[in-house]
Design an enzyme around this catalytic site. Structure first.
Site, short mmCIF file in Angstrom:
data_model
loop_
_atom_site.label_atom_id
_atom_site.label_comp_id
_atom_site.label_asym_id
_atom_site.label_seq_id
_atom_site.Cartn_x
_atom_site.Cartn_y
_atom_site.Cartn_z
N ASP A 98 56.77 -20.76 -70.48
CA ASP A 98 58.08 -21.26 -70.04
C ASP A 98 58.41 -22.57 -70.76
O ASP A 98 57.59 -23.48 -70.80
CB ASP A 98 58.03 -21.48 -68.52
CG ASP A 98 59.41 -21.58 -67.88
OD1 ASP A 98 60.31 -22.18 -68.51
OD2 ASP A 98 59.59 -21.08 -66.76
N HIS A 100 61.36 -24.38 -70.22
CA HIS A 100 62.36 -25.20 -69.53
C HIS A 100 61.73 -26.51 -69.04
O HIS A 100 60.77 -26.48 -68.28
CB HIS A 100 62.95 -24.42 -68.35
CG HIS A 100 63.68 -23.18 -68.78
ND1 HIS A 100 63.05 -21.97 -68.92
CD2 HIS A 100 64.98 -22.99 -69.13
CE1 HIS A 100 63.93 -21.06 -69.33
NE2 HIS A 100 65.12 -21.66 -69.46
N SER A 151 57.54 -16.78 -64.45
CA SER A 151 56.73 -17.97 -64.19
C SER A 151 56.22 -18.01 -62.75
O SER A 151 55.21 -18.65 -62.45
CB SER A 151 57.53 -19.25 -64.47
OG SER A 151 57.88 -19.28 -65.83
CO1 B1M Z 1 66.97 -20.59 -69.98
N1 B1M Z 1 67.02 -19.33 -68.49
N2 B1M Z 1 66.10 -19.29 -71.09
N3 B1M Z 1 67.12 -21.92 -71.38
N4 B1M Z 1 68.08 -21.58 -68.83
C1 B1M Z 1 67.48 -19.83 -67.19
C2 B1M Z 1 66.32 -20.34 -66.34
C3 B1M Z 1 68.16 -18.54 -66.59
C4 B1M Z 1 68.19 -18.49 -65.06
C5 B1M Z 1 69.58 -18.42 -67.15
C6 B1M Z 1 70.36 -17.20 -66.63
O1 B1M Z 1 70.09 -16.10 -67.03
N5 B1M Z 1 71.29 -17.44 -65.76
C7 B1M Z 1 67.29 -17.39 -67.22
C8 B1M Z 1 66.06 -16.93 -66.42
C9 B1M Z 1 66.24 -15.56 -65.83
C10 B1M Z 1 65.00 -14.98 -65.27
O2 B1M Z 1 63.89 -15.36 -65.46
N6 B1M Z 1 65.23 -13.92 -64.53
C11 B1M Z 1 66.91 -18.02 -68.54
C12 B1M Z 1 66.48 -17.30 -69.67
C13 B1M Z 1 66.55 -15.80 -69.55
C14 B1M Z 1 66.03 -17.92 -70.86
C15 B1M Z 1 65.45 -17.23 -72.10
C16 B1M Z 1 64.49 -16.07 -71.85
C17 B1M Z 1 66.63 -16.79 -72.97
C18 B1M Z 1 66.28 -16.02 -74.21
O3 B1M Z 1 65.52 -16.47 -75.05
N7 B1M Z 1 66.84 -14.86 -74.28
C19 B1M Z 1 64.73 -18.41 -72.79
C20 B1M Z 1 63.31 -18.58 -72.21
C21 B1M Z 1 62.35 -19.15 -73.16
C22 B1M Z 1 61.02 -19.40 -72.47
O4 B1M Z 1 60.94 -20.16 -71.52
N8 B1M Z 1 59.99 -18.74 -72.92
C23 B1M Z 1 65.56 -19.57 -72.32
C24 B1M Z 1 65.75 -20.73 -73.05
C25 B1M Z 1 66.55 -21.79 -72.63
C26 B1M Z 1 66.91 -22.99 -73.51
C27 B1M Z 1 65.80 -23.40 -74.47
C28 B1M Z 1 68.16 -22.64 -74.31
C29 B1M Z 1 67.31 -24.06 -72.43
C30 B1M Z 1 66.13 -24.94 -71.96
C31 B1M Z 1 66.07 -26.26 -72.65
C32 B1M Z 1 65.06 -27.17 -72.00
O5 B1M Z 1 64.73 -27.12 -70.85
N9 B1M Z 1 64.57 -28.05 -72.82
C33 B1M Z 1 67.68 -23.15 -71.25
C34 B1M Z 1 68.45 -23.59 -70.14
C35 B1M Z 1 69.06 -24.97 -70.27
C36 B1M Z 1 68.65 -22.80 -68.99
C37 B1M Z 1 69.56 -23.04 -67.77
C38 B1M Z 1 70.99 -22.73 -68.23
C39 B1M Z 1 69.55 -24.42 -67.14
C40 B1M Z 1 68.15 -24.94 -66.75
C41 B1M Z 1 68.20 -26.42 -66.42
O6 B1M Z 1 67.81 -27.25 -67.24
N10 B1M Z 1 68.77 -26.75 -65.25
C42 B1M Z 1 68.99 -21.99 -66.73
C43 B1M Z 1 69.99 -21.53 -65.70
C44 B1M Z 1 69.71 -22.07 -64.30
O7 B1M Z 1 68.69 -22.64 -64.01
N11 B1M Z 1 70.65 -21.82 -63.45
C45 B1M Z 1 68.27 -21.04 -67.60
C46 B1M Z 1 68.91 -28.13 -64.82
C47 B1M Z 1 67.58 -28.61 -64.19
C48 B1M Z 1 67.72 -30.06 -63.72
O8 B1M Z 1 67.32 -27.79 -63.08
O9 B1M Z 1 65.06 -27.05 -63.99
O10 B1M Z 1 66.04 -26.03 -61.87
P1 B1M Z 1 65.87 -27.19 -62.74
O11 B1M Z 1 65.16 -28.36 -61.94
C49 B1M Z 1 65.56 -28.75 -60.65
C50 B1M Z 1 64.81 -28.05 -59.53
O12 B1M Z 1 64.47 -26.71 -59.82
C51 B1M Z 1 63.63 -28.94 -59.29
O13 B1M Z 1 64.11 -30.25 -59.57
C52 B1M Z 1 65.20 -30.19 -60.52
C53 B1M Z 1 66.40 -30.96 -59.94
O14 B1M Z 1 66.10 -32.12 -59.33
N12 B1M Z 1 62.39 -28.77 -60.05
C54 B1M Z 1 61.23 -29.28 -59.55
C55 B1M Z 1 62.12 -28.19 -61.22
N13 B1M Z 1 60.84 -28.30 -61.51
C56 B1M Z 1 60.25 -28.96 -60.50
C57 B1M Z 1 58.92 -29.32 -60.30
C58 B1M Z 1 58.61 -30.02 -59.13
C59 B1M Z 1 59.60 -30.36 -58.21
C60 B1M Z 1 60.91 -29.97 -58.39
O15 B1M Z 1 57.38 -30.43 -58.84
C61 B1M Z 1 56.33 -30.04 -59.65
#
Ligand code: B1M
Length: 215
Positions: A98, A100, A151
Site C-alpha cells: 500500500d 497511501h 490492506s
Molecule cells: Co488511491 N485508492 N490508489 N491513490 N486513493 C483510494 C484509497 C481508493 C478508495 C480510491 C477510489 O477508488 N475511490 C481506491 C481503493 C479501493 C479499494 O481498495 N477497494 C484506491 C486505488 C484503487 C488506488 C490504486 C490501486 C489505483 C491504481 O493504481 N489503479 C493505487 C494503489 C497503489 C498501491 O497502494 N499499491 C492508488 C494510488 C494512489 C495515488 C498514488 C495516486 C494517491 C496516493 C498518494 C499518497 O498517499 N502519497 C492516491 C490517493 C490520493 C487516493 C485517495 C483519492 C485519497 C487518499 C487520501 O490521501 N485521503 C483515495 C480515496 C479515498 O480515500 N476516499 C484512494 C486523505 C487522507 C488524509 O485520508 O488516508 O483515509 P486517509 O487518512 C485519514 C484516516 O483514514 C485516518 O486519519 C486520516 C485523517 O485524519 N488514518 C489513520 C489513516 N491512517 C491512520 C493510521 C492511524 C490512525 C488514523 O493510526 C495508525
C-alpha cells in the site's frame, strides 16, 4: 471564490501556484489544523469521489496528493507543538503493498506535535520491518495505516505474525485508514489477536489512543 473554497479547489485541481500565499492568508484568521480538517480534507474527499466514479484519472489524483502534501508541509510549522517530549514512542507505517501515506503522515504530525516520538517507517512496510523497528526503538505502540481493501487482510496477517513472534502483548496496535471500520478492527480482528488492537477513525483518535496507551 472565497478563500476556503479556493483552497479546496486547489487540492482538487492539483494547483500549487499561489497555494502558499492562500495558506498564509488563511493562517491569519484560522489555525493550521482547522485549515487541514475543513478545506484540505474536504478537497481530498472530493478527489476520492471523482476517482471512485471514474471522473478523474490517476495522474490527476497524484497531483492532488502532491498538492495536499505541500500544503500540509507548509502548515506544519504553524501547529502548536507541545512542550513535553518523550511521552512515549509510536512506530508507524503503511502496510505492505500500500502506497497511501497522506493519512499516515497526518497521524505522524499530530501525534509528534503532542509530545510523542514517532518512528515513521514509510510506505509498503512488511511486518518483519515494523516488528524489528518496534523492538529497536522500545516502542510503546505500533500504528499501521492502509487504504486499500486488500490492506485490511494484510493487517489481519500482520496481527497473526505479531502473535507468532510473541510480541502481541508487548505492543498495543492502532489501525487506521479508509478501508477499515471500528467493528472490523475491534470485533473481528480483536477476536483473533491475543494483544490489544484499536481502530482510529482519524489522526485525533490516533492521538487519543496513544494517550490511553500511556495512561
Ligand atoms: Co488511491 N485508492 N490508489 N491513490 N486513493 C483510494 C484509497 C481508493 C478508495 C480510491 C477510489 O477508488 N475511490 C481506491 C481503493 C479501493 C479499494 O481498495 N477497494 C484506491 C486505488 C484503487 C488506488 C490504486 C490501486 C489505483 C491504481 O493504481 N489503479 C493505487 C494503489 C497503489 C498501491 O497502494 N499499491 C492508488 C494510488 C494512489 C495515488 C498514488 C495516486 C494517491 C496516493 C498518494 C499518497 O498517499 N502519497 C492516491 C490517493 C490520493 C487516493 C485517495 C483519492 C485519497 C487518499 C487520501 O490521501 N485521503 C483515495 C480515496 C479515498 O480515500 N476516499 C484512494 C486523505 C487522507 C488524509 O485520508 O488516508 O483515509 P486517509 O487518512 C485519514 C484516516 O483514514 C485516518 O486519519 C486520516 C485523517 O485524519 N488514518 C489513520 C489513516 N491512517 C491512520 C493510521 C492511524 C490512525 C488514523 O493510526 C495508525
Amino acid at each position: 471564490l472565497p478563500l476556503g473554497e479556493r483552497l479546496q479547489r486547489r487540492i482538487i485541481d492539483g494547483e500549487t501556484k499561489g497555494l502558499e500565499a492562500d495558506l498564509d492568508e488563511a493562517l491569519e484568521s484560522r489555525g493550521a489544523l482547522d485549515i487541514i480538517n475543513t478545506d484540505l480534507l474536504t478537497g481530498m474527499k472530493v478527489v476520492g469521489e471523482l476517482f471512485g466514479s471514474g471522473q478523474m484519472q490517476l495522474p490527476f489524483v497524484l497531483q492532488s496528493a502532491q498538492t495536499m502534501k505541500l500544503a500540509v508541509n507548509h502548515l506544519e510549522p504553524h501547529m502548536d507543538a507541545s512542550d513535553e517530549a518523550g511521552k512515549g514512542t509510536l512506530v508507524l507505517a503503511t502496510v505492505k503493498g500500500d502506497v497511501h501515506d497522506i493519512g499516515k503522515n497526518l497521524v505522524d504530525i499530530i501525534v509528534s506535535n503532542n509530545g510523542y516520538r514517532v518512528v515513521n517507517l514509510g510506505i509498503k512496510q512488511p511486518i518483519s520491518t515494523i516488528a524489528s523497528a518496534a523492538e529497536e526503538n522500545h516502542a510503546d505502540a505500533i500504528g499501521m495505516s492502509g487504504l486499500l481493501v486488500k490492506s485490511t487482510m494484510v493487517m489481519k496477517d500482520n496481527l497473526a505474525e505479531l502473535d507468532r513472534l510473541g510480541l502481541a502483548s508487548k505492543y498495543p496496535v492502532i489501525l487506521g485508514g479508509a478501508a477499515l471500520n471500528r467493528a472490523f478492527v475491534e470485533q473481528d480482528l480483536q477476536e483473533q489477536f491475543s494483544g490489544q488492537v484499536r481502530y482510529a477513525r482519524d489522526a485525533f483518535e490516533g492521538l487519543a489512543l496513544m494517550e490511553a496507551v500511556m495512561a
